[in-house]
Design a protein around this motif. Structure first.
Motif, PDB file in Angstrom:
ATOM      1  N   ALA A   1      28.912  64.886  59.571  1.00  0.00           N
ATOM      2  CA  ALA A   1      29.498  65.946  60.387  1.00  0.00           C
ATOM      3  C   ALA A   1      29.380  67.296  59.695  1.00  0.00           C
ATOM      4  O   ALA A   1      29.107  68.320  60.345  1.00  0.00           O
ATOM      5  CB  ALA A   1      30.961  65.633  60.681  1.00  0.00           C
ATOM      6  N   ALA A   2      29.549  67.317  58.374  1.00  0.00           N
ATOM      7  CA  ALA A   2      29.446  68.568  57.636  1.00  0.00           C
ATOM      8  C   ALA A   2      28.030  69.130  57.707  1.00  0.00           C
ATOM      9  O   ALA A   2      27.825  70.333  57.937  1.00  0.00           O
ATOM     10  CB  ALA A   2      29.861  68.357  56.188  1.00  0.00           C
ATOM     11  N   ALA A   3      27.033  68.271  57.496  1.00  0.00           N
ATOM     12  CA  ALA A   3      25.648  68.726  57.534  1.00  0.00           C
ATOM     13  C   ALA A   3      25.277  69.266  58.910  1.00  0.00           C
ATOM     14  O   ALA A   3      24.573  70.281  59.033  1.00  0.00           O
ATOM     15  CB  ALA A   3      24.721  67.583  57.132  1.00  0.00           C
ATOM     16  N   LYS A   4      25.743  68.604  59.963  1.00  0.00           N
ATOM     17  CA  LYS A   4      25.467  69.087  61.313  1.00  0.00           C
ATOM     18  C   LYS A   4      26.100  70.451  61.546  1.00  0.00           C
ATOM     19  O   LYS A   4      25.489  71.349  62.125  1.00  0.00           O
ATOM     20  CB  LYS A   4      26.004  68.072  62.328  1.00  0.00           C
ATOM     21  CG  LYS A   4      25.748  68.458  63.780  1.00  0.00           C
ATOM     22  CD  LYS A   4      24.267  68.471  64.093  1.00  0.00           C
ATOM     23  CE  LYS A   4      24.004  68.785  65.557  1.00  0.00           C
ATOM     24  NZ  LYS A   4      22.551  68.911  65.850  1.00  0.00           N
TER      25      LYS A   4
ATOM     26  N   PRO B   1      20.202  67.810  52.050  1.00  0.00           N
ATOM     27  CA  PRO B   1      19.566  69.134  52.094  1.00  0.00           C
ATOM     28  C   PRO B   1      19.672  69.752  53.479  1.00  0.00           C
ATOM     29  O   PRO B   1      19.699  69.059  54.492  1.00  0.00           O
ATOM     30  CB  PRO B   1      18.109  68.819  51.739  1.00  0.00           C
ATOM     31  CG  PRO B   1      17.906  67.407  52.167  1.00  0.00           C
ATOM     32  CD  PRO B   1      19.221  66.719  51.937  1.00  0.00           C
ATOM     33  N   LEU B   2      19.709  71.072  53.496  1.00  0.00           N
ATOM     34  CA  LEU B   2      19.710  71.835  54.743  1.00  0.00           C
ATOM     35  C   LEU B   2      18.486  72.724  54.868  1.00  0.00           C
ATOM     36  O   LEU B   2      18.163  73.181  55.956  1.00  0.00           O
ATOM     37  CB  LEU B   2      20.973  72.696  54.825  1.00  0.00           C
ATOM     38  CG  LEU B   2      22.308  71.945  54.803  1.00  0.00           C
ATOM     39  CD1 LEU B   2      23.464  72.931  54.659  1.00  0.00           C
ATOM     40  CD2 LEU B   2      22.486  71.097  56.050  1.00  0.00           C
ATOM     41  N   GLY B   3      17.842  73.020  53.756  1.00  0.00           N
ATOM     42  CA  GLY B   3      16.669  73.872  53.743  1.00  0.00           C
ATOM     43  C   GLY B   3      16.090  73.898  52.347  1.00  0.00           C
ATOM     44  O   GLY B   3      16.556  73.180  51.452  1.00  0.00           O
ATOM     45  N   PRO B   4      15.079  74.731  52.088  1.00  0.00           N
ATOM     46  CA  PRO B   4      14.420  74.752  50.779  1.00  0.00           C
ATOM     47  C   PRO B   4      15.356  75.066  49.623  1.00  0.00           C
ATOM     48  O   PRO B   4      15.145  74.603  48.507  1.00  0.00           O
ATOM     49  CB  PRO B   4      13.365  75.853  50.937  1.00  0.00           C
ATOM     50  CG  PRO B   4      13.125  75.951  52.403  1.00  0.00           C
ATOM     51  CD  PRO B   4      14.426  75.646  53.060  1.00  0.00           C
ATOM     52  N   ARG B   5      16.391  75.850  49.869  1.00  0.00           N
ATOM     53  CA  ARG B   5      17.298  76.215  48.772  1.00  0.00           C
ATOM     54  C   ARG B   5      18.765  76.037  49.155  1.00  0.00           C
ATOM     55  O   ARG B   5      19.647  76.590  48.501  1.00  0.00           O
ATOM     56  CB  ARG B   5      17.045  77.661  48.339  1.00  0.00           C
ATOM     57  CG  ARG B   5      17.102  78.657  49.478  1.00  0.00           C
ATOM     58  CD  ARG B   5      16.787  80.053  49.032  1.00  0.00           C
ATOM     59  NE  ARG B   5      16.560  80.911  50.181  1.00  0.00           N
ATOM     60  CZ  ARG B   5      16.415  82.226  50.124  1.00  0.00           C
ATOM     61  NH1 ARG B   5      16.477  82.831  48.951  1.00  0.00           N
ATOM     62  NH2 ARG B   5      16.192  82.937  51.204  1.00  0.00           N
ATOM     63  N   THR B   6      19.026  75.294  50.202  1.00  0.00           N
ATOM     64  CA  THR B   6      20.404  75.088  50.647  1.00  0.00           C
ATOM     65  C   THR B   6      20.669  73.612  50.903  1.00  0.00           C
ATOM     66  O   THR B   6      19.766  72.851  51.256  1.00  0.00           O
ATOM     67  CB  THR B   6      20.704  75.870  51.936  1.00  0.00           C
ATOM     68  OG1 THR B   6      19.810  75.440  52.966  1.00  0.00           O
ATOM     69  CG2 THR B   6      20.546  77.364  51.731  1.00  0.00           C
ATOM     70  N   GLY B   7      21.923  73.219  50.718  1.00  0.00           N
ATOM     71  CA  GLY B   7      22.322  71.847  50.986  1.00  0.00           C
ATOM     72  C   GLY B   7      23.822  71.726  50.908  1.00  0.00           C
ATOM     73  O   GLY B   7      24.537  72.678  50.567  1.00  0.00           O
ATOM     74  N   VAL B   8      24.316  70.523  51.214  1.00  0.00           N
ATOM     75  CA  VAL B   8      25.763  70.314  51.237  1.00  0.00           C
ATOM     76  C   VAL B   8      26.117  69.006  50.538  1.00  0.00           C
ATOM     77  O   VAL B   8      25.452  67.982  50.719  1.00  0.00           O
ATOM     78  CB  VAL B   8      26.308  70.322  52.681  1.00  0.00           C
ATOM     79  CG1 VAL B   8      25.632  69.291  53.551  1.00  0.00           C
ATOM     80  CG2 VAL B   8      27.824  70.121  52.698  1.00  0.00           C
ATOM     81  N   TRP B   9      27.156  69.067  49.711  1.00  0.00           N
ATOM     82  CA  TRP B   9      27.783  67.904  49.101  1.00  0.00           C
ATOM     83  C   TRP B   9      29.059  67.580  49.879  1.00  0.00           C
ATOM     84  O   TRP B   9      29.777  68.482  50.316  1.00  0.00           O
ATOM     85  CB  TRP B   9      28.176  68.184  47.647  1.00  0.00           C
ATOM     86  CG  TRP B   9      27.043  68.368  46.693  1.00  0.00           C
ATOM     87  CD1 TRP B   9      26.423  69.537  46.365  1.00  0.00           C
ATOM     88  CD2 TRP B   9      26.408  67.351  45.911  1.00  0.00           C
ATOM     89  NE1 TRP B   9      25.441  69.327  45.430  1.00  0.00           N
ATOM     90  CE2 TRP B   9      25.411  67.986  45.133  1.00  0.00           C
ATOM     91  CE3 TRP B   9      26.590  65.978  45.780  1.00  0.00           C
ATOM     92  CZ2 TRP B   9      24.603  67.287  44.240  1.00  0.00           C
ATOM     93  CZ3 TRP B   9      25.788  65.274  44.897  1.00  0.00           C
ATOM     94  CH2 TRP B   9      24.804  65.922  44.137  1.00  0.00           C
ATOM     95  N   ALA B  10      29.348  66.301  50.003  1.00  0.00           N
ATOM     96  CA  ALA B  10      30.592  65.883  50.641  1.00  0.00           C
ATOM     97  C   ALA B  10      30.789  64.397  50.373  1.00  0.00           C
ATOM     98  O   ALA B  10      29.870  63.698  49.927  1.00  0.00           O
ATOM     99  CB  ALA B  10      30.568  66.156  52.136  1.00  0.00           C
ATOM    100  N   GLU B  11      31.996  63.922  50.653  1.00  0.00           N
ATOM    101  CA  GLU B  11      32.214  62.483  50.639  1.00  0.00           C
ATOM    102  C   GLU B  11      31.350  61.846  51.730  1.00  0.00           C
ATOM    103  O   GLU B  11      31.085  62.469  52.765  1.00  0.00           O
ATOM    104  CB  GLU B  11      33.681  62.172  50.893  1.00  0.00           C
ATOM    105  CG  GLU B  11      34.622  62.620  49.797  1.00  0.00           C
ATOM    106  CD  GLU B  11      36.050  62.251  50.117  1.00  0.00           C
ATOM    107  OE1 GLU B  11      36.390  61.061  50.015  1.00  0.00           O
ATOM    108  OE2 GLU B  11      36.828  63.154  50.498  1.00  0.00           O
TER     109      GLU B  11
END
Length: 631
Positions: free
Chosen positions: A260-263, A244-254
């Motif tokens: 690194a993607a989340a950062k 997750p990145l916030g209440p309604r945001t996030g990232v999928w990745a291997e």
């Protein structure tokens, strides 16, 4: 979609707890948008006859077989038909149909494929019984142009295979039987069966998993209750984790890519809030992203609820994450109000490019935005010279052509330049409410250039003849070239960099300033250098700035473009590594085409490299290049 230049942004904020898709308070289901019946909304890139019968909902039940590289199952289509309509016509390009039945009665329905068109595929005509309102198609697709199947070695983690789709412009007809036209918006749902060790994600909200394992497999369920253009139905399957990145945001990745993607993406929640202040409420529930393996052919693809991203944006310093501002802006321009046909692609991308600069300015300041606009004007100048005059119109004629022919910087940068003229002439106090109203009035609907021009005349011009003359609306939209009232770039945006370019001609390198320059400033410097350079000059540039080993892919591409133009042998190992490490069309295609033009030096390099790198590239990339270098 972003395959153009990338902007420079820097900022950071903290992430908060993840909220699952099923926990999001879903907005009320939107009514299925009508099909525009005006002449300019007739889609020459679809066989569909929506005046007679049109698809309103697609329900997929599919099994993905990685060993066979095949998808198979059923598509059940809800149909709206006029009285007396006896058939519905769908688009197809390679999928094989086993049976077609009336979904209510189970009775078979007659069907037939028509003649193949080199750009469009084939029509699939289904005969309808008197009471048929829903048809079920059993089918399979083995060589779908929209789907790229990757081996474990082609992924970041090297552990599991991977699959992703890319539907824009008309590739989804290779694996989904429907009417594949942006003007025929449809809701959809899906049940996706995959090997148990893999995770499936789609461009809709994910329901609770069906944890039934049958032969080591799992089924995921998704739904999109808002009508979308069919090219926005997207899927990815692989070894995926979520952060997750916030209440309604996030990232999928291997897993290997996720930290690194989340950062890199930790500003996303701030961007969503900023975009809402500018353009109105975010209407899609969640805004998640997925960072795909390097084969993904574009910078990003704005699939609703799940933006697809290239890993080439991960620079380690957030210097390329403006890609997110662009794809996020599509949540209004493109996904909410969508071009009815590909002739009006600028309504998606030009409006989005303008909106991106507004998000950038609001978060990172006017100087950064002005630099982005200046780079865009540079790109537009080059595109105006490269394209035939008719193709420099915003409303482009694509009849008898592949819609990809219209996906140039004309749509992106001339479209954005047009909106900057509107903003300048009426002021933001009037233009911003106009843009919000445009998105609200046409939410979940197809739009045309004529509709946009009419809205400008109705809501901004308001019968003022002097303003009408200053805006030159028809000149901008329907005529080639760049009108004289285009807003010029800020002369001070790159003053220091342009001075360094001039100093380079006198033998001086900006060694003291390069280290503190932003990505955009470095790009401006490299791209403004004369295309003809001596070996000694290129040696000096590489020694000063470590360009053959630089990690930022945008800067690396600018450097390699200059190196190829000058037959710089010292850059060939870096070129080799770059073309084998990623499949982004923006990078791969120009470099290989430039090599091909140089028959004695460059083409032998391309003939050696292309067969080694080809397996990494998406069909959108290989189609043209195979003709030059062989499959």
């Amino acid at each position: 979609m972003l395959f153009q230049r990338t902007l420079l942004l820097t900022a950071a904020f903290g992430s908060v707890a993840f909220m699952t898709a099923s926990a999001v308070a879903a907005a009320p289901a939107a009514a299925v948008s009508p099909v525009l019946m005006t002449a300019d909304a007739a889609d020459p890139h679809s066989f569909a006859r929506p005046r007679e019968a049109r698809v309103t909902h697609v329900d997929l039940d599919l099994r993905f077989d990685f060993a066979a590289r095949q998808v198979s199952g059923t598509a059940t289509l809800d149909i709206d038909r006029r009285p007396g309509a006896r058939a519905i016509v769908l688009d197809s390009d390679g999928y094989q149909v086993t049976t077609v039945t009336d979904a209510a009665t189970g009775k078979p329905l007659g069907f037939a494929f028509g003649a193949k068109d080199q750009n469009l595929g084939r029509p699939l005509t289904i005969q309808l019984a008197a009471a048929t309102r829903k048809v079920r198609i059993a089918y399979s697709a083995s060589n779908a142009a929209a789907l790229q199947w990757l081996t474990p070695q082609q992924t970041a983690g090297k552990r599991q295979p991977f699959l992703f789709s890319q539907g824009e412009a008309i590739l989804n007809r290779s694996w989904i039987p429907t009417q594949d036209s942006p003007g025929i918006r449809q809701t959809w749902s899906a049940r996706i069966n995959v090997p148990i060790e893999l995770t499936a994600v789609m461009s809709g909200l994910r329901s609770d998993e069906v944890n039934v394992t049958n032969g080591g497999r799992r089924t995921y369920e998704f739904h999109m209750d808002k009508p979308v253009a069919p090219y926005l139905i997207a899927i990815a399957i692989g070894d995926l984790k979520f952060q997750p990145l916030g209440p309604r945001t996030g990232v999928w990745a291997e897993p290997a890519t996720l930290p690194a993607a989340a950062k890199e993406l930790e500003d996303t929640e701030k961007m969503v809030a900023t975009a809402e202040r500018l353009f109105g409420p975010y209407r899609w529930g969640r805004y998640d992203m997925i960072v795909l393996p390097p084969s993904f052919p574009f910078g990003g693809m704005e699939n609703p609820t799940l933006t697809f991203l290239t890993p080439t944006f991960i620079a380690g310093d957030k210097s390329l994450v403006s890609l997110i501002a662009h794809e996020l802006a599509h949540s209004w321009s493109g996904n909410l109000a969508t071009n009815a046909t590909w002739a009006d692609f600028w309504l998606n991308e030009g409006t989005t490019t303008y909106a991106t600069s507004r998000i950038v300015e609001a978060i990172y300041g006017k100087r950064v935005a002005d630099q982005q606009i200046a780079l865009g004007i540079d790109s537009l100048d080059g595109e105006l010279k490269a394209q035939a005059a008719p193709d420099t119109r915003l409303a482009i004629d694509l009849k008898g052509r592949n819609p990809d022919d219209g996906m140039t910087d004309i749509a992106y940068e001339k479209g954005a330049a047009f909106l900057r003229v509107l903003e300048k002439e009426v002021g933001r106090a009037r233009f911003d409410p106009f843009l919000r109203k445009w998105f609200a009035d046409h939410a979940f609907q197809p739009v045309t250039s004529a509709m946009f021009v009419a809205a400008v005349r109705r809501d901004l011009v308001r019968g003022n003849p002097a303003l009408e003359r200053r805006l030159q609306l028809d000149r901008w939209v329907y005529q080639p070239g760049l009108p004289a009232n285009a807003v010029p770039a800020d002369a001070q945006a790159f003053a220091e960099v342009d001075a360094a370019v001039a100093a380079h001609a006198r033998g001086t390198l900006p060694t003291a300033t390069w280290a503190r320059w932003t990505t955009d400033e470095r790009l401006r410097f490299l791209n403004r250098l004369p295309r003809q350079q001596t070996r000694a000059s290129l040696d000096a540039l590489d020694r000063a700035f470590g360009l053959n080993a630089i990690g930022n892919d945008e800067v690396r591409f600018a450097w390699l473009s200059l190196a190829v133009a000058n037959r710089y042998d010292a850059a060939v190992p870096a070129l080799d590594a770059f073309l084998k490490a990623q499949g982004r069309r923006k990078f791969v295609r120009p470099l290989l085409l430039a090599l091909n033009k140089d028959q004695s030096w460059g083409r032998p390099i391309a003939l050696r490299l292309y067969p080694q790198a080809r397996a990494l590239y998406h069909p959108l990339v290989t189609g043209e290049l195979d003709k030059l270098f062989g499959a």
